[in-house]
Scaffold this active site. Structure first.
Site, PDB file in Angstrom:
ATOM      1  N   ASN A  62     -10.167  -1.950   0.504  1.00 24.54           N
ATOM      2  CA  ASN A  62     -11.426  -1.314   0.843  1.00 24.54           C
ATOM      3  C   ASN A  62     -11.659   0.133   0.630  1.00 24.54           C
ATOM      4  OD1 ASN A  62      -9.364  -1.690   2.809  1.00 24.54           O
ATOM      5  ND2 ASN A  62     -10.449  -0.686   4.460  1.00 24.54           N
ATOM      6  N   HIS A  63     -10.508   0.887   0.636  1.00 20.90           N
ATOM      7  CA  HIS A  63     -10.577   2.443   0.532  1.00 20.90           C
ATOM      8  C   HIS A  63     -10.823   2.968  -1.046  1.00 20.90           C
ATOM      9  CE1 HIS A  63     -10.049   2.980   4.656  1.00 20.90           C
ATOM     10  NE2 HIS A  63      -8.785   2.330   4.747  1.00 20.90           N
ATOM     11  N   HIS A  66      -2.962  -4.510   3.011  1.00 17.52           N
ATOM     12  CA  HIS A  66      -3.963  -3.824   4.098  1.00 17.52           C
ATOM     13  C   HIS A  66      -3.357  -3.509   5.294  1.00 17.52           C
ATOM     14  CE1 HIS A  66      -7.680  -2.805   5.714  1.00 17.52           C
ATOM     15  NE2 HIS A  66      -7.648  -3.714   6.879  1.00 17.52           N
ATOM     16  N   GLU A  74      -4.480   1.856  -2.827  1.00 18.30           N
ATOM     17  CA  GLU A  74      -5.692   2.312  -1.973  1.00 18.30           C
ATOM     18  C   GLU A  74      -5.621   3.367  -1.337  1.00 18.30           C
ATOM     19  OE1 GLU A  74      -7.728   0.075   0.605  1.00 18.30           O
ATOM     20  OE2 GLU A  74      -6.324   0.184   2.086  1.00 18.30           O
ATOM     21  N   ASP A 116       0.521  -1.445  -0.062  1.00 15.84           N
ATOM     22  CA  ASP A 116       0.085   0.069   0.027  1.00 15.84           C
ATOM     23  C   ASP A 116       0.923   1.200  -0.013  1.00 15.84           C
ATOM     24  OD1 ASP A 116      -1.398  -2.331   0.967  1.00 15.84           O
ATOM     25  OD2 ASP A 116      -3.057  -1.007   1.844  1.00 15.84           O
TER      26      ASP A 116
END
Ligand code: FE2
Ligand code: FE2
Length: 257
Positions: A67-68, A176, A39, A8
């Site tokens: 998820n973002h 994540h 993300e 990330d």
């Protein structure tokens, strides 16, 4: 096939350090393909169109997410129109974009990149195990180099999925949690695995964010406005070597600098 994968990217510090090192890392490793999870690339949460273009311009070939990814509304459209960015495949039917891309290198070789989201301590979406079966069934047999970014919170869920697809994909790379784990390995049937690739962002931080804000959040229980941490950024990722004939992983090496 030689592949670089970066965890990330968190905000501007993460983008700057990658922009600085991407070309030289590509050369050092002789990488055919660079994948990164984007993300958190815009302000630490989400990805804007401008940031996405900046990252492609810096040399990233494929962006995965998590998820973002829904934070910036423009992404709904971009996910439908830009094949180089994917979102977790197991969002319910009707979500914009795709969780699978088959990318063609300049020399014609193809590689499948997939993105899935865990469900433990996360949103209650479709089953990643059933979804991965569907994705694998849809990939042409001659595309044997197959990479999964499994964006998940729980180590057990990540490990379970890696065993579920061992021998059927080249690598399952966890993302994540933003902290690189020390368990990079090649499973019995030839799939490369790591629980988490880590992040590209400020090292002395809470997952790339200013620790003060996160401490306040824990101590008050109240929502706080996240702030990107200040300090020197680091790069976390992986180098993978994949046999182009079998699609199996022959080398998995941590990148941490
Ligand atoms: Fe993240
Ligand atoms: Fe995430």
């Amino acid at each position: 096939m030689r592949i670089l994968f970066f965890g990330d990217i968190v905000g501007k510090p993460g983008r700057l350090i990658l922009r600085k090192r991407l070309a030289s890392l590509r050369e050092e490793k002789g990488a055919d393909l660079i994948i990164a999870n984007g993300e958190n690339a815009s302000g630490g949460i989400g990805l804007s169109g401008d940031t996405m273009r900046e990252l492609f311009g810096a040399g990233i070939d494929i962006l995965t997410s998590g998820n973002h990814i829904w934070k910036h509304k423009e992404m709904y459209n971009l996910l439908n129109n830009e094949p180089r960015i994917i979102r977790p495949a197991n969002y319910p039917q009707g979500a914009p974009g795709s969780g699978l891309v088959i990318h063609k290198l300049a020399d014609g070789r193809k590689i499948a990149i997939m993105n899935l989201l865990g469900r433990t301590f996360m949103d209650d979406i479709d089953c990643p195990f059933k979804k991965v079966d569907e994705l694998l069934a849809s990939i042409p047999e001659d595309v044997c180099v197959r990479i999964i970014d499994f964006h998940a919170e729980a180590t057990s869920e990540k490990k379970a999925l890696s065993f579920y697809v061992d021998g059927k994909v080249s690598a399952v790379i966890g993302t994540h949690t933003h902290v690189q784990t020390a368990d990079a390995m090649i499973l019995e049937k030839g799939t490369g695995y790591i629980t988490d690739a880590g992040m590209c962002g400020v090292e002395e931080s809470c997952l790339g964010m200013d620790p003060k804000v996160i401490i306040d959040r824990f101590m008050t229980g109240l929502p706080q406005r996240f702030k990107i941490a200040k300090g020197s950024p680091h790069i976390n990722g992986l180098f993978l070597n994949v046999d182009g004939e079998t699609g199996l992983c022959t080398k998995i090496e941590l990148i941490r600098e």
